[in-house]
Write an enzyme that holds these catalytic residues in place. Structure first.
Site, PDB file in Angstrom:
ATOM      1  N   GLY A 164       7.131   4.413   8.192  1.00  0.00           N
ATOM      2  CA  GLY A 164       6.333   5.605   8.460  1.00  0.00           C
ATOM      3  C   GLY A 164       6.693   6.154   9.823  1.00  0.00           C
ATOM      4  O   GLY A 164       7.788   5.903  10.356  1.00  0.00           O
ATOM      5  N   GLU A 217      10.273   0.490  10.028  1.00  0.00           N
ATOM      6  CA  GLU A 217      11.257   1.546   9.720  1.00  0.00           C
ATOM      7  C   GLU A 217      10.577   2.860  10.078  1.00  0.00           C
ATOM      8  O   GLU A 217       9.669   3.295   9.372  1.00  0.00           O
ATOM      9  CB  GLU A 217      11.597   1.538   8.226  1.00  0.00           C
ATOM     10  CG  GLU A 217      12.278   0.286   7.741  1.00  0.00           C
ATOM     11  CD  GLU A 217      13.743   0.228   8.115  1.00  0.00           C
ATOM     12  OE1 GLU A 217      14.296   1.252   8.554  1.00  0.00           O
ATOM     13  OE2 GLU A 217      14.322  -0.851   7.982  1.00  0.00           O
ATOM     14  N   GLU A 268      10.496  14.796  16.209  1.00  0.00           N
ATOM     15  CA  GLU A 268      10.738  14.824  14.765  1.00  0.00           C
ATOM     16  C   GLU A 268       9.793  15.853  14.137  1.00  0.00           C
ATOM     17  O   GLU A 268       8.597  15.838  14.413  1.00  0.00           O
ATOM     18  CB  GLU A 268      10.463  13.447  14.163  1.00  0.00           C
ATOM     19  CG  GLU A 268      10.741  13.395  12.676  1.00  0.00           C
ATOM     20  CD  GLU A 268      10.418  12.041  12.047  1.00  0.00           C
ATOM     21  OE1 GLU A 268       9.319  11.517  12.294  1.00  0.00           O
ATOM     22  OE2 GLU A 268      11.265  11.521  11.309  1.00  0.00           O
ATOM     23  N   GLY A 311       3.679   3.540  13.757  1.00  0.00           N
ATOM     24  CA  GLY A 311       4.417   2.280  13.938  1.00  0.00           C
ATOM     25  C   GLY A 311       4.008   1.557  15.213  1.00  0.00           C
ATOM     26  O   GLY A 311       3.912   0.323  15.254  1.00  0.00           O
ATOM     27  N   LYS A 369       0.864  -1.200   0.000  1.00  0.00           N
ATOM     28  CA  LYS A 369       0.000   0.000   0.000  1.00  0.00           C
ATOM     29  C   LYS A 369       0.890   1.236   0.000  1.00  0.00           C
ATOM     30  O   LYS A 369       1.676   1.443   0.914  1.00  0.00           O
ATOM     31  CB  LYS A 369      -0.919   0.051   1.220  1.00  0.00           C
ATOM     32  CG  LYS A 369      -1.929   1.199   1.086  1.00  0.00           C
ATOM     33  CD  LYS A 369      -2.652   1.530   2.378  1.00  0.00           C
ATOM     34  CE  LYS A 369      -1.853   2.434   3.282  1.00  0.00           C
ATOM     35  NZ  LYS A 369      -1.514   3.764   2.720  1.00  0.00           N
ATOM     36  N   CYS A 393      13.720  10.598   6.711  1.00  0.00           N
ATOM     37  CA  CYS A 393      13.699   9.998   8.050  1.00  0.00           C
ATOM     38  C   CYS A 393      15.045  10.123   8.755  1.00  0.00           C
ATOM     39  O   CYS A 393      15.106  10.241   9.963  1.00  0.00           O
ATOM     40  CB  CYS A 393      13.297   8.538   7.951  1.00  0.00           C
ATOM     41  SG  CYS A 393      14.318   7.626   6.783  1.00  0.00           S
TER      42      CYS A 393
HETATM   43  P1  NAD Z   1       2.637   7.951   8.567  1.00  0.00           P
HETATM   44  O1  NAD Z   1       3.059   7.071   9.680  1.00  0.00           O
HETATM   45  O2  NAD Z   1       1.615   8.971   8.814  1.00  0.00           O
HETATM   46  O3  NAD Z   1       2.103   7.080   7.341  1.00  0.00           O
HETATM   47  C1  NAD Z   1       2.894   6.061   6.758  1.00  0.00           C
HETATM   48  C2  NAD Z   1       1.986   5.106   6.006  1.00  0.00           C
HETATM   49  O4  NAD Z   1       1.118   4.449   6.927  1.00  0.00           O
HETATM   50  C3  NAD Z   1       1.067   5.748   4.966  1.00  0.00           C
HETATM   51  O5  NAD Z   1       0.980   4.883   3.864  1.00  0.00           O
HETATM   52  C4  NAD Z   1      -0.264   5.837   5.696  1.00  0.00           C
HETATM   53  O6  NAD Z   1      -1.373   5.824   4.809  1.00  0.00           O
HETATM   54  C5  NAD Z   1      -0.230   4.566   6.517  1.00  0.00           C
HETATM   55  N1  NAD Z   1      -1.026   4.596   7.751  1.00  0.00           N
HETATM   56  C6  NAD Z   1      -1.315   5.656   8.539  1.00  0.00           C
HETATM   57  N2  NAD Z   1      -2.036   5.249   9.627  1.00  0.00           N
HETATM   58  C7  NAD Z   1      -2.188   3.914   9.513  1.00  0.00           C
HETATM   59  C8  NAD Z   1      -2.809   2.925  10.314  1.00  0.00           C
HETATM   60  N3  NAD Z   1      -3.439   3.240  11.458  1.00  0.00           N
HETATM   61  N4  NAD Z   1      -2.780   1.636   9.904  1.00  0.00           N
HETATM   62  C9  NAD Z   1      -2.156   1.299   8.761  1.00  0.00           C
HETATM   63  N5  NAD Z   1      -1.537   2.195   7.951  1.00  0.00           N
HETATM   64  C10 NAD Z   1      -1.539   3.486   8.321  1.00  0.00           C
HETATM   65  O7  NAD Z   1       4.003   8.597   8.011  1.00  0.00           O
HETATM   66  P2  NAD Z   1       4.204   9.651   6.838  1.00  0.00           P
HETATM   67  O8  NAD Z   1       3.774  10.982   7.324  1.00  0.00           O
HETATM   68  O9  NAD Z   1       3.608   9.128   5.574  1.00  0.00           O
HETATM   69  O10 NAD Z   1       5.788   9.596   6.655  1.00  0.00           O
HETATM   70  C11 NAD Z   1       6.662  10.282   7.449  1.00  0.00           C
HETATM   71  C12 NAD Z   1       7.251   9.397   8.527  1.00  0.00           C
HETATM   72  O11 NAD Z   1       7.872   8.254   7.941  1.00  0.00           O
HETATM   73  C13 NAD Z   1       8.338  10.089   9.308  1.00  0.00           C
HETATM   74  O12 NAD Z   1       8.170   9.820  10.682  1.00  0.00           O
HETATM   75  C14 NAD Z   1       9.619   9.449   8.786  1.00  0.00           C
HETATM   76  O13 NAD Z   1      10.696   9.536   9.687  1.00  0.00           O
HETATM   77  C15 NAD Z   1       9.168   8.061   8.511  1.00  0.00           C
HETATM   78  N6  NAD Z   1      10.058   7.397   7.553  1.00  0.00           N
HETATM   79  C16 NAD Z   1      10.914   6.432   8.007  1.00  0.00           C
HETATM   80  C17 NAD Z   1      11.795   5.818   7.118  1.00  0.00           C
HETATM   81  C18 NAD Z   1      12.774   4.766   7.589  1.00  0.00           C
HETATM   82  O14 NAD Z   1      13.314   4.056   6.752  1.00  0.00           O
HETATM   83  N7  NAD Z   1      13.020   4.634   8.880  1.00  0.00           N
HETATM   84  C19 NAD Z   1      11.788   6.177   5.771  1.00  0.00           C
HETATM   85  C20 NAD Z   1      10.903   7.158   5.355  1.00  0.00           C
HETATM   86  C21 NAD Z   1      10.038   7.760   6.257  1.00  0.00           C
END
Ligand code: NAD
Length: 494
Positions: free
Chosen positions: A228, A250, A384, A233, A176, A284
């Site tokens: 995310g 991640e 963050e 997470g 997804k 990230c």
């Molecule tokens: P987010 O956690 O809001 O969303 C990430 C994904 O999860 C999206 O596809 C979203 O639709 C989905 N999602 C949201 N709530 C959910 C739920 N309850 N159940 C299932 N899926 C759900 O993050 P974001 O705003 O899209 O991205 C930014 C974050 O991602 C930052 O915290 C960044 O540090 C992190 N990130 C980490 C890495 C890594 O490799 N460690 C890489 C890129 C981004």
């Protein structure tokens, strides 16, 4: 207008729900995007399950799987211009970043293919084996049907990091994408179809939290791989815990960048800016906490302020743009909220702190590089932000730098700047993070593992560890003794 359909069982299909995805730089429509219903999501998981259990896929020879990965890499290179254009329009990436992302995603598949060619799926452990008693083998087998969820900041690279090990390991998946950036993964789906990846091995859908939750709750899912925020997470871990699914996370970061007093100053200044400004700070592993030894801080600060004024915030298509807009208004409001909080808390703003406006800039959300001097009490020392905001803290010595760097519930990345390799190494070893650079930042090597300590995640992507995250290990015990008399342990029954 481009249509982004669901990719299920090798076919592109529409659904009963859709929306128009827009360009973060100017709000213009980029694509009509179909959102899956619960029925569509379950159909995608069924396709992944059928591909895993009812086809030859999971036992396909590893060389053939490596050839598929190489073919994907080649096709991505052939379609690089289209991928770059769409990544710019969909995610607000500036042109240099988008080109690098396409290159990195394509190279990742190639490097992974090389690793797969050499990977031993069956290993006899000689030290655990004894002639006349037993031969012992480790056999690596695919975990099964995966559910993978990615964020919006590096859409194509994140999709590649997820799909690559699925193909290498013999798993199957439903990926997804983030609803904000669904476009380039759809081109990747066309590429998967065109290189002949068997139907159902990789299914790609998009959507938000609702669709993510529906995907994760499907009982056929054996492994969950999520990239995310740490906040989401934690929810994913709870849901995977309830089902005892294999899990990789991640998550977010608040990485420390340490400048020692013997650093090459011009290198460290540019490195510090690159660390927190790349892709408007929406990475990230961004180096968003900067620690500088007091002895050099006045000189360093003067050079930093001079250099930051030369960074070009620009429209994504501008080849000279250092970085462009943030993804959307919600993210803009979050970042500006942190800037306001910092001012109220008494953090000292030494550069930026405001929106870039005028002409085309008014159509998107652009933020000036923003520098604050902070203490560990300030909110932006801990949280963050995911924007172009740096929290600077002068430190007495390297011991204080290490202590403050580790004073975080995150542990994704970090860097040390010094001309003394031994000293830098010693500091690097003490940082509680998954990646540490010495005199470098952001560069990743697809042959090496990437992931977080502490609340930055569980498990690793890339490298051998990234492949093993999609494999279960089986211990195969082969008796080397057929004589009943030599098996006295059976006698316990008699
Ligand atoms: P987010 O956690 O809001 O969303 C990430 C994904 O999860 C999206 O596809 C979203 O639709 C989905 N999602 C949201 N709530 C959910 C739920 N309850 N159940 C299932 N899926 C759900 O993050 P974001 O705003 O899209 O991205 C930014 C974050 O991602 C930052 O915290 C960044 O540090 C992190 N990130 C980490 C890495 C890594 O490799 N460690 C890489 C890129 C981004």
């Amino acid at each position: 207008m481009k249509e982004i359909k669901l990719f299920i069982n090798g076919e592109f299909k529409t659904s009963s729900q859709d929306f128009i995805s827009t360009n973060p730089a100017n709000g213009e429509a980029v694509a009509k995007v179909y959102i899956p219903t619960e029925k569509d999501i379950n159909e995608a998981v069924d396709a992944a399950e059928a591909a895993f259990y009812s086809t030859e896929w999971r036992s396909m020879d590893q060389i053939k799987r490596a050839e598929i990965l190489e073919a994907i890499s080649e096709k991505m290179k052939e379609r690089r211009n289209e991928l770059t254009e769409l990544e710019i329009a969909d995610s607000g990436s500036c042109v240099r970043k988008a080109k690098a992302d396409v290159h990195n995603a394509a190279s990742y598949f190639k490097v992974l293919a090389g690793q797969l060619r050499k990977f031993q799926f069956e290993i006899k452990d000689e030290s655990a084996s004894r002639a006349g008693f037993s031969n012992n083998y480790k056999i690596y087998e695919p975990v099964g049907v995966c559910a993978q969820i990615i964020p919006w900041n590096f859409p194509l690279v994140m999709a590649a990091w997820k799909i690559g090990p699925v193909i290498a390991s013999g798993c199957t998946t439903v990926l997804k994408t983030a609803q904000e950036t669904p476009v380039t993964a759809n081109i990747l789906a066309e590429i998967l179809r065109d290189v002949g990846l068997p139907k159902g091995v990789v299914n790609i859908i998009t959507g938000g939290a609702t669709e993510g939750e529906l995907l994760l709750k499907n009982p056929k899912v054996r492994k969950v791989a999520f990239t995310g925020s740490t906040q989401v997470g934690k929810k994913i871990m709870q849901s995977a815990g309830a089902r005892l699914q294999n899990l990789s996370l991640e998550l977010g970061g608040k990485s420390a960048n340490i400048v020692l007093d013997d650093a090459d100053l011009s290198l460290a200044v540019d490195g510090a800016l690159y660390a927190f400004l790349y892709h408007s700070g929406q990475a990230c592993d961004s180096g968003t906490r900067l620690f500088v030894e007091e002895k050099i801080y006045p000189t360093f600060k003067e050079a930093l302020l001079k250099r930051v004024a030369e960074v070009k915030v620009g429209l994504p298509q501008d080849p000279a743009a250092g970085y462009g807009p943030v993804i959307n208004k919600k993210q803009f409001d979050t970042i500006m909220g942190y800037i306001e909080t910092s001012k109220k808390e008494g953090a000292k703003l030494i550069f930026g702190g405001e929106r870039v406006t005028g002409g085309e800039f008014d159509k998107g959300y652009y933020i000036k590089p923003t520098l604050f001097e902070v203490t560990p009490d300030h909110t932006i020392f801990r949280e963050e932000i995911f924007g172009p905001v740096l929290a600077i803290t002068p430190v007495k010595n390297e011991a204080e730098a290490i202590k403050l760097a580790n004073q975080s519930h995150y542990g994704l990345a970090g860097a040390v700047w010094s001309k003394n390799p031994e000293r830098a190494h010693k500091v690097a070893r003490q940082l509680e993070t998954g990646t540490v650079w010495i005199n470098e930042y952001h560069l990743l090597n697809p042959g090496m593992p990437f992931g977080g300590h502490k609340q930055s995640g569980i498990g690793r992507e890339m490298g051998e560890e990234g492949l093993k995250a999609y494999l279960e290990v089986k211990h195969l015990w082969v008796s080397d003794c057929d004589e009943r008399a030599k098996k006295p342990w059976f006698d316990v029954l008699f």
